[in-house]
Write a protein that holds these residues in place. Sequence first.
Motif, PDB file in Angstrom:
ATOM      1  N   ALA A  34      32.196  32.474  83.471  1.00  0.00           N
ATOM      2  CA  ALA A  34      31.424  33.702  83.655  1.00  0.00           C
ATOM      3  C   ALA A  34      29.938  33.378  83.612  1.00  0.00           C
ATOM      4  N   SER A  35      29.161  34.133  84.397  1.00  0.00           N
ATOM      5  CA  SER A  35      27.717  33.952  84.432  1.00  0.00           C
ATOM      6  C   SER A  35      27.063  35.314  84.644  1.00  0.00           C
ATOM      7  N   SER A  36      25.915  35.507  84.030  1.00  0.00           N
ATOM      8  CA  SER A  36      25.219  36.781  84.167  1.00  0.00           C
ATOM      9  C   SER A  36      24.447  36.886  85.470  1.00  0.00           C
ATOM     10  N   SER A  37      24.286  35.793  86.198  1.00  0.00           N
ATOM     11  CA  SER A  37      23.570  35.794  87.468  1.00  0.00           C
ATOM     12  C   SER A  37      24.021  34.608  88.303  1.00  0.00           C
ATOM     13  N   GLU A  38      23.715  34.656  89.593  1.00  0.00           N
ATOM     14  CA  GLU A  38      24.072  33.556  90.478  1.00  0.00           C
ATOM     15  C   GLU A  38      23.294  32.294  90.117  1.00  0.00           C
ATOM     16  N   ALA A  39      22.015  32.448  89.740  1.00  0.00           N
ATOM     17  CA  ALA A  39      21.212  31.287  89.337  1.00  0.00           C
ATOM     18  C   ALA A  39      21.830  30.608  88.126  1.00  0.00           C
ATOM     19  N   MET A  40      22.353  31.416  87.214  1.00  0.00           N
ATOM     20  CA  MET A  40      23.000  30.861  86.019  1.00  0.00           C
ATOM     21  C   MET A  40      24.274  30.103  86.405  1.00  0.00           C
ATOM     22  N   ARG A  41      25.043  30.658  87.320  1.00  0.00           N
ATOM     23  CA  ARG A  41      26.286  30.012  87.747  1.00  0.00           C
ATOM     24  C   ARG A  41      25.997  28.656  88.389  1.00  0.00           C
ATOM     25  N   VAL A  42      24.967  28.603  89.230  1.00  0.00           N
ATOM     26  CA  VAL A  42      24.603  27.350  89.889  1.00  0.00           C
ATOM     27  C   VAL A  42      24.177  26.301  88.874  1.00  0.00           C
ATOM     28  N   LEU A  43      23.424  26.717  87.858  1.00  0.00           N
ATOM     29  CA  LEU A  43      22.991  25.777  86.823  1.00  0.00           C
ATOM     30  C   LEU A  43      24.175  25.234  86.030  1.00  0.00           C
ATOM     31  N   GLU A  44      25.125  26.101  85.732  1.00  0.00           N
ATOM     32  CA  GLU A  44      26.290  25.642  84.977  1.00  0.00           C
ATOM     33  C   GLU A  44      27.151  24.688  85.805  1.00  0.00           C
ATOM     34  N   LEU A  45      27.273  24.966  87.087  1.00  0.00           N
ATOM     35  CA  LEU A  45      28.014  24.047  87.957  1.00  0.00           C
ATOM     36  C   LEU A  45      27.307  22.698  88.039  1.00  0.00           C
ATOM     37  N   PHE A  46      25.976  22.743  88.100  1.00  0.00           N
ATOM     38  CA  PHE A  46      25.217  21.489  88.119  1.00  0.00           C
ATOM     39  C   PHE A  46      25.415  20.727  86.806  1.00  0.00           C
ATOM     40  N   GLU A  47      25.454  21.449  85.693  1.00  0.00           N
ATOM     41  CA  GLU A  47      25.662  20.819  84.394  1.00  0.00           C
ATOM     42  C   GLU A  47      26.986  20.045  84.366  1.00  0.00           C
ATOM     43  N   LEU A  48      28.020  20.647  84.915  1.00  0.00           N
ATOM     44  CA  LEU A  48      29.312  19.966  84.956  1.00  0.00           C
ATOM     45  C   LEU A  48      29.280  18.773  85.903  1.00  0.00           C
ATOM     46  N   GLN A  49      28.609  18.950  87.040  1.00  0.00           N
ATOM     47  CA  GLN A  49      28.540  17.864  88.015  1.00  0.00           C
ATOM     48  C   GLN A  49      27.735  16.689  87.473  1.00  0.00           C
ATOM     49  N   ALA A  50      26.621  16.992  86.803  1.00  0.00           N
ATOM     50  CA  ALA A  50      25.762  15.943  86.251  1.00  0.00           C
ATOM     51  C   ALA A  50      26.319  15.363  84.954  1.00  0.00           C
ATOM     52  N   LYS A  51      27.282  16.058  84.363  1.00  0.00           N
ATOM     53  CA  LYS A  51      27.902  15.631  83.110  1.00  0.00           C
ATOM     54  C   LYS A  51      26.874  15.502  81.985  1.00  0.00           C
ATOM     55  N   GLU A  52      25.907  16.429  81.976  1.00  0.00           N
ATOM     56  CA  GLU A  52      24.941  16.481  80.891  1.00  0.00           C
ATOM     57  C   GLU A  52      24.433  17.912  80.764  1.00  0.00           C
ATOM     58  N   GLY A  53      24.190  18.323  79.521  1.00  0.00           N
ATOM     59  CA  GLY A  53      23.675  19.663  79.296  1.00  0.00           C
ATOM     60  C   GLY A  53      24.146  20.223  77.978  1.00  0.00           C
ATOM     61  N   PRO A  54      23.605  21.366  77.587  1.00  0.00           N
ATOM     62  CA  PRO A  54      23.880  21.928  76.265  1.00  0.00           C
ATOM     63  C   PRO A  54      25.322  22.368  76.059  1.00  0.00           C
ATOM     64  N   CYS A  55      25.944  22.959  77.095  1.00  0.00           N
ATOM     65  CA  CYS A  55      27.325  23.417  76.929  1.00  0.00           C
ATOM     66  C   CYS A  55      28.268  22.248  76.652  1.00  0.00           C
ATOM     67  N   LEU A  56      28.073  21.165  77.370  1.00  0.00           N
ATOM     68  CA  LEU A  56      28.921  19.987  77.180  1.00  0.00           C
ATOM     69  C   LEU A  56      28.759  19.425  75.773  1.00  0.00           C
ATOM     70  N   ASP A  57      27.497  19.284  75.316  1.00  0.00           N
ATOM     71  CA  ASP A  57      27.262  18.746  73.977  1.00  0.00           C
ATOM     72  C   ASP A  57      27.794  19.688  72.905  1.00  0.00           C
ATOM     73  N   CYS A  58      27.641  20.993  73.141  1.00  0.00           N
ATOM     74  CA  CYS A  58      28.112  21.983  72.178  1.00  0.00           C
ATOM     75  C   CYS A  58      29.633  21.945  72.061  1.00  0.00           C
ATOM     76  N   TYR A  59      30.315  21.876  73.201  1.00  0.00           N
ATOM     77  CA  TYR A  59      31.780  21.833  73.183  1.00  0.00           C
ATOM     78  C   TYR A  59      32.283  20.568  72.510  1.00  0.00           C
ATOM     79  N   ARG A  60      31.652  19.439  72.799  1.00  0.00           N
ATOM     80  CA  ARG A  60      32.115  18.172  72.227  1.00  0.00           C
ATOM     81  C   ARG A  60      31.881  18.107  70.726  1.00  0.00           C
ATOM     82  N   SER A  61      30.763  18.655  70.268  1.00  0.00           N
ATOM     83  CA  SER A  61      30.429  18.570  68.840  1.00  0.00           C
ATOM     84  C   SER A  61      30.948  19.750  68.031  1.00  0.00           C
TER      85      SER A  61
END
Length: 266
Positions: free
Chosen positions: A74-101
């Motif tokens: 889920a995303s509150s905006s299209e810009a947010m959705r694109v950033l989250e997809l990029f985070e998964l593609q780049a394999k770096e970002g706050p959501c990934l670190d938060c989930y792992r830790s």
Amino acid sequence: MCSIPVFNTNMTRTSVPREALLARTLVELADTLVADFDVVELLTRLTDRCVEVLDVAAAGLMLAGPDGELRVMASSSEAMRVLELFELQAKEGPCLDCYRSGKPIVDHDLAMPSSRWPRFAAETLAAGFHSVQALPMRLRGTVIGALNLFHVETGEMSKADVDGAQALADVATIAILQHRASLEAQVLNQQLHHALNSRIVIEQAKGMVAERSGLNMEQSFSALRTYARNHNRRLVEVAEAVIAGSLAPSALGSAPRVAPAPSEPT
């Protein structure tokens, strides 16, 4: 006390205290604990309300799939959705670190050269966001995802906003885990029901084989099992075929007969 403008049923602009809107949102999310619900709708409502209630510009949410990999839910905006997809593609970002830790992750100023996610930070800054905080969707030791909160300005979220966001994430987590547990319980009940019905069918088939082939119940069961193994079929399928008459008991093959026990001397 901060107030948020909303519209009532007559489309009249009113002002609702943030605390009241947060409480209302928690009640709405809690309703899913006792009723069937759409998980995507629940999470979309959560991200939308984070933007409405908290001092954040955008919110997004990722959940872990059965393989343990995060997915954008889920995303509150299209810009947010694109950033989250990029985070998964780049394999770096706050959501990934938060989930792992399983712990909150904060970056107060993504423009700082010391940012831990250089590629993600560059994309986020280009989208107009300058700070981010990720909160775990966690219940006791189980982490199922993470909530991403983006800000236009640099700096740290207030404790009240962090507590409010975590409360929203916690209620949604409980709802999702309860939903999963309910589905698992349904599957288990179906499996038990099927197993009990299968056992009844097998017992009926054993009786038919015993009656028509002159075998005892143990021999009949052995004959059914042997035929099932030799023909790569499930035992209950063989039993159903015997009951339906499509498989004659004589076709099961001979089984060693057990001599009757000698009678007790009188």
